[in-house]
Every structure is written in C-alpha cells, then in structure tokens.
Design a protein around this motif. Sequence first.
Motif, PDB file in Angstrom:
ATOM      1  N   THR A 211       0.296 -13.772  15.717  1.00 50.84           N
ATOM      2  CA  THR A 211       0.490 -13.601  14.271  1.00 50.84           C
ATOM      3  C   THR A 211       1.967 -13.784  13.952  1.00 50.84           C
ATOM      4  O   THR A 211       2.839 -13.398  14.737  1.00 50.84           O
ATOM      5  CB  THR A 211       0.023 -12.203  13.840  1.00 50.84           C
ATOM      6  OG1 THR A 211      -1.375 -12.082  14.128  1.00 50.84           O
ATOM      7  CG2 THR A 211       0.259 -11.970  12.357  1.00 50.84           C
TER       8      THR A 211
ATOM      9  N   THR B 221      -4.738 -12.685  14.074  1.00 52.09           N
ATOM     10  CA  THR B 221      -4.907 -14.069  13.658  1.00 52.09           C
ATOM     11  C   THR B 221      -5.843 -14.752  14.644  1.00 52.09           C
ATOM     12  O   THR B 221      -5.653 -14.631  15.859  1.00 52.09           O
ATOM     13  CB  THR B 221      -3.558 -14.802  13.613  1.00 52.09           C
ATOM     14  OG1 THR B 221      -2.649 -14.059  12.792  1.00 52.09           O
ATOM     15  CG2 THR B 221      -3.716 -16.206  13.044  1.00 52.09           C
TER      16      THR B 221
ATOM     17  N   ASN C  89      -7.986 -24.589   9.703  1.00 54.83           N
ATOM     18  CA  ASN C  89      -6.862 -23.813   9.191  1.00 54.83           C
ATOM     19  C   ASN C  89      -6.396 -24.400   7.859  1.00 54.83           C
ATOM     20  O   ASN C  89      -6.413 -25.624   7.674  1.00 54.83           O
ATOM     21  CB  ASN C  89      -5.691 -23.839  10.176  1.00 54.83           C
ATOM     22  CG  ASN C  89      -6.028 -23.187  11.503  1.00 54.83           C
ATOM     23  OD1 ASN C  89      -7.001 -22.431  11.601  1.00 54.83           O
ATOM     24  ND2 ASN C  89      -5.244 -23.472  12.527  1.00 54.83           N
TER      25      ASN C  89
ATOM     26  N   THR D   1      -0.808 -23.294   8.161  1.00 57.93           N
ATOM     27  CA  THR D   1      -1.155 -22.066   8.879  1.00 57.93           C
ATOM     28  C   THR D   1      -1.588 -22.394  10.303  1.00 57.93           C
ATOM     29  O   THR D   1      -1.966 -23.520  10.612  1.00 57.93           O
ATOM     30  CB  THR D   1      -2.290 -21.300   8.179  1.00 57.93           C
ATOM     31  OG1 THR D   1      -3.507 -22.076   8.270  1.00 57.93           O
ATOM     32  CG2 THR D   1      -1.959 -21.062   6.707  1.00 57.93           C
TER      33      THR D   1
ATOM     34  N   HIS E 112      -6.463 -17.905  11.064  1.00 61.60           N
ATOM     35  CA  HIS E 112      -6.997 -17.113   9.964  1.00 61.60           C
ATOM     36  C   HIS E 112      -6.689 -15.638  10.184  1.00 61.60           C
ATOM     37  O   HIS E 112      -7.037 -15.068  11.224  1.00 61.60           O
ATOM     38  CB  HIS E 112      -8.509 -17.334   9.854  1.00 61.60           C
ATOM     39  CG  HIS E 112      -8.873 -18.770   9.665  1.00 61.60           C
ATOM     40  ND1 HIS E 112      -8.774 -19.412   8.450  1.00 61.60           N
ATOM     41  CD2 HIS E 112      -9.290 -19.708  10.552  1.00 61.60           C
ATOM     42  CE1 HIS E 112      -9.137 -20.673   8.589  1.00 61.60           C
ATOM     43  NE2 HIS E 112      -9.441 -20.880   9.855  1.00 61.60           N
ATOM     44  N   HIS E 113      -6.066 -15.030   9.203  1.00 63.91           N
ATOM     45  CA  HIS E 113      -5.729 -13.614   9.301  1.00 63.91           C
ATOM     46  C   HIS E 113      -6.961 -12.743   9.058  1.00 63.91           C
ATOM     47  O   HIS E 113      -7.804 -13.065   8.215  1.00 63.91           O
ATOM     48  CB  HIS E 113      -4.658 -13.242   8.268  1.00 63.91           C
ATOM     49  CG  HIS E 113      -3.330 -13.846   8.536  1.00 63.91           C
ATOM     50  ND1 HIS E 113      -2.485 -14.275   7.536  1.00 63.91           N
ATOM     51  CD2 HIS E 113      -2.675 -14.115   9.694  1.00 63.91           C
ATOM     52  CE1 HIS E 113      -1.376 -14.757   8.055  1.00 63.91           C
ATOM     53  NE2 HIS E 113      -1.470 -14.679   9.367  1.00 63.91           N
TER      54      HIS E 113
END
Length: 349
Positions: free
Chosen positions: A30, A46, A54, A58, A61-62
């Motif tokens: 992250t 993440t 994505n 980025t 994905h958080h």
Amino acid sequence: MLSAAPSAAHADTDTPPSLTDGYGLTQVPTEKPIADSNTSTSFVITVTTPQVANDPGTTGHHIKILLPADYAANPTRRYPVLYLLHGVGGNPIEASSYPSLQNPTSVIEVIPDGGIRGWYSNWLYQKTAAGAQNWENFHINQVIPFIDANLRTIPDKAHRAIAGISMGGFGAFHYAQDHPELFSQVASLSGAIDLSRDSMDVRMAAVGTLTNGGGVCGSSLPVCPASFGPTVSSDALFGTPYPFSIFYPYSDTLWNKADPSTHMAKMAGMGISIYVGNGNGNPANMEFWAESASKHVKDHLDALKMPYHYVNYGNGTGWGNCDGGHNGPCWAQDLQDWIPRLEQAFAAS
C-alpha cells in the motif's frame, strides 16, 4: 459450526493483523502515506485481481477495514460484518471517514474499492479501454470469503449487512437481490436504486459516467467531470440503455434486469433502510433524482406490503449539518441514524 478463528493477537497497537492471500486476491504494498496511518484496528490493504483492472495511476484496489477496539484482546470473540460501498469517484478511505464508522464496538466494517464508475456489476463488455470490470465477482466471490477467512467474522446471512452511498446504494441493493443468502440488512444512502424506464434521468447519469458525459453534458444532470477514466461505450455496462435499439441486446433488457426498484420482492425478509433528501428541488443536484428513485422503490415496497425504514429529510432541516444535497454531511447523518439500528438488529439475531 464456525471454523477455527484466525490468529489475531497483536501486541503492537500500531500493527494491523496479517492477512493471507486467497480467493484470487493478491496483496501488494500500500502507498506509504496511507500505510503509515494504519493501526491494528483501522487499516488499508491493497489487492490485485484479474477480475477488475486497476484504475489509471493505481497499483491495486484498496480495502479499508475497521475492527472493534477489543478485537485483539478477545481472541475467541466473533463479530458481524458491515460492507459499505462508496459512490462514483469515491474511494474506501474517503468513505471510511464518517464519524459513525470510527471506533466500532461490535461490528467489523469493510469498505472495498468499487472503481471510479464500476457500478458494482460484471459489465457486459469486458474488452473496453477500461479493461476487466467484473466488480460483482470481485466483491462477492473474492472479498467476502477473503474477509471471512482472515478475520473473526460470524460468516452467515444473519450477521452480514451491506450498505451503499449513491452508486453504492445501487450496489447494495443489487448485491442483496442477486445474493439474498448473504445479507440480512441492506441500506441505501441517496442511492441510484431505480435504473428502470421510470428513472431514465438516473440511468442517463450512469451512462454519463461511462462516456465521460458524452450525450449527457449540456442537460440538467451533473455528470460532466473532467474524466471518470477511459471513455467507453454507453453499452459497456448493461448493453444499450435505450428502450428500442438495433444493437444487441436490442433493447434495455439488461438494464431492467439489473434495476433494483422492480425486483424488491427478492429482498423479502431483509431489513431495508432508505435515506434520501430532495436536493432543494434543484434538478442540477443529483439528490433531486435520487429522491425520485427512492420514492419509486418505496412505492414498490408498499405494493408488496414489505416493511422498511424510510427517511426523506427534504432540504436537511433538522438532519445534522445536512443541506438536503448529495453530499457527505447528509450521509454522515444517515449513518448516525442507521449504525445504531444495525447494531441492534445484529444483537437481536
């Protein structure tokens, strides 16, 4: 019988639990500014998955996770789970900032990435400039079992809730209707919960997020951002949004199938909550359209004689710092009303 609980003893109060990859999710580092704010009870992981590409710029994905303060101190205790879905252009970190979500005492809260305009669905067309867009697969088949495997949840319908803001309100109702075996409580906060022909305004707002306003900008709908990401066809999500078309699937069949408002019977037995304002009667405020969509859902629930909790706070008078618009202060007050009722429902289950 519940499976053995994952280990969760963490002496360092600044260290999040260690989670194990699985269900198609691979954890990646992250971003440091975000990771530096992680604690043992409030942290972001993440993940990457082939199911969803994505977003531009980025690395994954958080997923924001908030644990009760006593989670580590009570290693045999299990907890209900709330999944909260953010809106268009939102993200899990922003959506976790509401006061009622902070420091949960009896519920694990999970806020997964839903994409800039993922619409919590498996898109009809995957080969667009946006890449893979199987958001329903990501959340239902990957995130939920990943959370159940790694955290001490109570992994059953009675102890699992889903709620969403704006686009996320659609996602919450859509997932509850597609997977009624998973959720017992559902809430929409200013949700886009009518995509039928009765709410073509909301449907066209959704189209605007796909086309970056193409065909919609210049109208009264506030869907003209600089960019929601790569421009894709209006048909990418559910096929043609128009009632009559010469293109596959030749009418808006798939939009109507995905529309929550006309399928409320699928949520029978669930606790249903709907919050909405009126945008002060201004068609340029998305809340104006959310109110119409919510009223349509209410009408369908009434026709089915199904119980629900419905709050229309109008212009926001008496509803915290809300001004009746499509914004955070109104959603903060929605959550302040709903979270205690959710906790009571879980306690009674």
